[in-house]
Enzyme design. Structure first.
Site, PDB file in Angstrom:
ATOM      1  N   HIS A 211      31.829 -35.229  -9.655  1.00  0.00           N
ATOM      2  CA  HIS A 211      31.354 -34.059 -10.391  1.00  0.00           C
ATOM      3  C   HIS A 211      29.829 -34.119 -10.470  1.00  0.00           C
ATOM      4  O   HIS A 211      29.268 -34.943 -11.194  1.00  0.00           O
ATOM      5  CB  HIS A 211      31.974 -34.043 -11.786  1.00  0.00           C
ATOM      6  CG  HIS A 211      31.713 -32.785 -12.553  1.00  0.00           C
ATOM      7  ND1 HIS A 211      30.928 -31.752 -12.072  1.00  0.00           N
ATOM      8  CD2 HIS A 211      32.136 -32.381 -13.787  1.00  0.00           C
ATOM      9  CE1 HIS A 211      30.881 -30.783 -12.957  1.00  0.00           C
ATOM     10  NE2 HIS A 211      31.605 -31.144 -14.006  1.00  0.00           N
TER      11      HIS A 211
ATOM     12  N   CYS B 247      27.719 -27.224 -16.566  1.00  0.00           N
ATOM     13  CA  CYS B 247      28.266 -27.412 -15.220  1.00  0.00           C
ATOM     14  C   CYS B 247      28.538 -26.107 -14.487  1.00  0.00           C
ATOM     15  O   CYS B 247      28.991 -26.118 -13.340  1.00  0.00           O
ATOM     16  CB  CYS B 247      29.528 -28.266 -15.293  1.00  0.00           C
ATOM     17  SG  CYS B 247      29.203 -29.913 -15.947  1.00  0.00           S
TER      18      CYS B 247
ATOM     19  N   PHE C 159      30.341 -26.869 -20.416  1.00  0.00           N
ATOM     20  CA  PHE C 159      30.368 -27.091 -21.858  1.00  0.00           C
ATOM     21  C   PHE C 159      29.675 -25.922 -22.559  1.00  0.00           C
ATOM     22  O   PHE C 159      28.631 -25.444 -22.114  1.00  0.00           O
ATOM     23  CB  PHE C 159      29.635 -28.387 -22.214  1.00  0.00           C
ATOM     24  CG  PHE C 159      30.406 -29.648 -21.904  1.00  0.00           C
ATOM     25  CD1 PHE C 159      31.706 -29.600 -21.415  1.00  0.00           C
ATOM     26  CD2 PHE C 159      29.829 -30.899 -22.110  1.00  0.00           C
ATOM     27  CE1 PHE C 159      32.409 -30.761 -21.144  1.00  0.00           C
ATOM     28  CE2 PHE C 159      30.526 -32.063 -21.840  1.00  0.00           C
ATOM     29  CZ  PHE C 159      31.810 -32.006 -21.354  1.00  0.00           C
TER      30      PHE C 159
ATOM     31  N   GLU D 109      42.619 -24.144 -16.153  1.00  0.00           N
ATOM     32  CA  GLU D 109      42.156 -23.389 -14.992  1.00  0.00           C
ATOM     33  C   GLU D 109      43.329 -22.890 -14.156  1.00  0.00           C
ATOM     34  O   GLU D 109      43.348 -21.729 -13.714  1.00  0.00           O
ATOM     35  CB  GLU D 109      41.228 -24.229 -14.123  1.00  0.00           C
ATOM     36  CG  GLU D 109      40.683 -23.457 -12.927  1.00  0.00           C
ATOM     37  CD  GLU D 109      39.728 -24.260 -12.058  1.00  0.00           C
ATOM     38  OE1 GLU D 109      39.118 -23.665 -11.150  1.00  0.00           O
ATOM     39  OE2 GLU D 109      39.597 -25.492 -12.283  1.00  0.00           O
TER      40      GLU D 109
ATOM     41  N   LYS E 216      36.105 -31.972  -6.060  1.00  0.00           N
ATOM     42  CA  LYS E 216      35.465 -33.008  -6.886  1.00  0.00           C
ATOM     43  C   LYS E 216      36.218 -34.334  -6.751  1.00  0.00           C
ATOM     44  O   LYS E 216      35.670 -35.390  -7.081  1.00  0.00           O
ATOM     45  CB  LYS E 216      35.415 -32.569  -8.350  1.00  0.00           C
ATOM     46  CG  LYS E 216      34.399 -31.482  -8.636  1.00  0.00           C
ATOM     47  CD  LYS E 216      34.343 -31.164 -10.127  1.00  0.00           C
ATOM     48  CE  LYS E 216      33.357 -30.048 -10.424  1.00  0.00           C
ATOM     49  NZ  LYS E 216      33.836 -28.740  -9.930  1.00  0.00           N
TER      50      LYS E 216
ATOM     51  N   HIS F 257      37.318 -25.535 -10.007  1.00  0.00           N
ATOM     52  CA  HIS F 257      36.398 -26.394 -10.752  1.00  0.00           C
ATOM     53  C   HIS F 257      37.054 -27.744 -11.021  1.00  0.00           C
ATOM     54  O   HIS F 257      36.357 -28.766 -11.067  1.00  0.00           O
ATOM     55  CB  HIS F 257      36.016 -25.727 -12.079  1.00  0.00           C
ATOM     56  CG  HIS F 257      35.054 -26.521 -12.892  1.00  0.00           C
ATOM     57  ND1 HIS F 257      33.718 -26.633 -12.557  1.00  0.00           N
ATOM     58  CD2 HIS F 257      35.219 -27.252 -14.027  1.00  0.00           C
ATOM     59  CE1 HIS F 257      33.104 -27.391 -13.448  1.00  0.00           C
ATOM     60  NE2 HIS F 257      33.997 -27.782 -14.350  1.00  0.00           N
TER      61      HIS F 257
END
Length: 414
Positions: A341, A164, A402, A315, A336, A304
């Site tokens: 997403h 991502c 990931f 984050e 998002k 994010h």
């Protein structure tokens, strides 16, 4: 000598808008497109909704040949890239085609094609009746290849993959190639189309997505004390990056300058972000240093934040560390919650939002959050519910993938 790099064209093909004006209006107004899945029967899945691009007919955008040889993720890429190239208005006939490249990202590539073809084979009589387009449609680099073929761009051409964070990897690479003088223009961005039975099922099994099936519209709620996962989306975002003097000489519209970018790794877990966001903090620090900006000079952060319990908190811990736990003018939003997403396309979509926030001096909202998680550092100014009109001269876009990939891009108004 390093060259300056600017953005001169943008395009979006998303669940909340198939063009930039619609996409941006719905982002600012906080209108999501979360709804029950229509592309397959999801009634037995843990999660039964997503942010789909509905009413999509490839024939409205592409000829039959391009549609036939392109997976859904590549079709989205071609459409968004067409928009950005038209918006930029550069004339390839007046340029050396080797000065124009494509660096296009995707997290998963042709998942739909691979799934369809293998399922048909498994249900068949054992004869290998595979499509001759199977391999080209599945390959993760074919979007970049087909964009170049479609427009005759003969320069740098490839696909970075960092889950991502892929789109920010692509933007960072495009930025570096242009400023090193290895290209004049690079079409960059990302696309993904991962709402398929197997891909979606895999994320369900990981328990990564929200299960608010009774109320999809309110499912993505970053920073909320009861957040329970992300909402999967699909689509594409495209940007034309260009050497500044070249853009100025032709009188191009400039959305903003790319002034910094950085990548780090968490080296922690295959899917989870580091709880304290150590790698994320370092990436943000490096990107700001390259941009020659301090945290006090940063106006907007597009986080994010996917609405997962661990990710959002790590984050925000990273951002709090970046600010020294002080209050600054920095405004933060998690879009998002509106777009869903978009996986490997997320960074490109959020780069567009960052640039449009600077253009219009407005910070879009984080929607659906009802009770702010008390674990989120109090010094952080998160924009909830409604957009805020405020000067936006600088913006940062965060992406995490990931595997522990951290990708940060910083923009500045010219």
């Amino acid at each position: 000598m390093l060259h300056r790099v600017v953005v001169t064209g943008i395009g979006a093909f998303t669940p909340i808008g198939k063009d930039i004006p619609t996409f941006w209006q719905n982002t600012v107004e906080g209108r999501s497109a979360f709804a029950p899945i229509t592309r397959f029967d999801a009634s037995l899945y843990r999660t039964q909704f997503a942010a789909e691009i509905t009413g999509y007919d490839p024939a409205q955008f592409l000829n039959r040949t391009d549609s036939k040889r392109a997976d859904r993720y590549t079709q989205f890429a071609l459409i968004a890239a067409d928009q950005a190239i038209a918006d930029s208005g550069f004339d390839l006939s007046a340029m050396d085609p080797f000065d124009v490249g494509v660096i296009w990202a995707s997290g998963q590539g042709g998942t739909e094609t691979l799934e369809e073809q293998t399922t048909e084979f498994a249900r068949g009589d054992g004869h290998p009746r595979f499509s001759p387009f199977l391999v080209p449609k599945v390959l993760v680099n074919l979007a970049s290849g087909l964009i170049s073929i479609r427009h005759g761009f003969m320069g740098i051409n490839y696909t970075p993959v960092s889950a991502c964070a892929s789109s920010n990897s692509a933007l960072m690479d495009a930025f570096n190639y242009i400023r090193l003088g290895k290209a004049k223009i690079i079409v960059s961005g990302g696309s993904d189309a991962a709402i398929t039975p197997s891909s979606f099922g895999g994320y369900c099994s990981m328990k990564a997505m929200s299960t608010r099936n009774a109320n999809p519209q309110a499912a993505s709620r970053p920073f909320d004390v009861e957040r329970d996962g992300f909402v999967m989306g699909e689509g594409a975002g495209a940007l034309v990056l260009e050497e500044y003097e070249h853009a100025r000489a032709r009188g191009a519209t400039i959305y903003g300058e790319v002034v910094g970018a950085a990548m780090t790794a968490d080296a922690y877990h295959i899917t989870a972000t580091h709880p304290e966001g150590i790698g994320a903090t370092r990436a943000m620090q490096l990107a700001l240093k390259e941009a020659q900006l301090t945290i006090e000079e940063l106006d907007y952060l597009n986080a994010h934040a996917t609405s997962t319990p661990v990710g959002d908190l790590s984050e925000m811990n990273a951002v709090a560390r970046l600010t020294g736990h002080r209050k600054t003018k920095l405004r933060i939003s998690a879009t998002k919650s509106i777009t869903g997403h978009l996986m490997g396309a997320a960074g490109a979509i959020e780069a567009l939002i960052s640039l449009l926030a600077m253009r219009d001096n407005v910070v879009p909202p984080t929607i659906n959050t009802e009770v702010r998680d008390p674990a989120i550092p109090e010094n952080l100014n998160i924009v909830f519910r409604e957009a805020q009109s405020t000067p936006v001269h600088t913006a940062m876009s965060n992406t995490f993938g990931f595997g522990g990939h951290n990708g940060i891009v910083v923009f500045k108004k010219i």
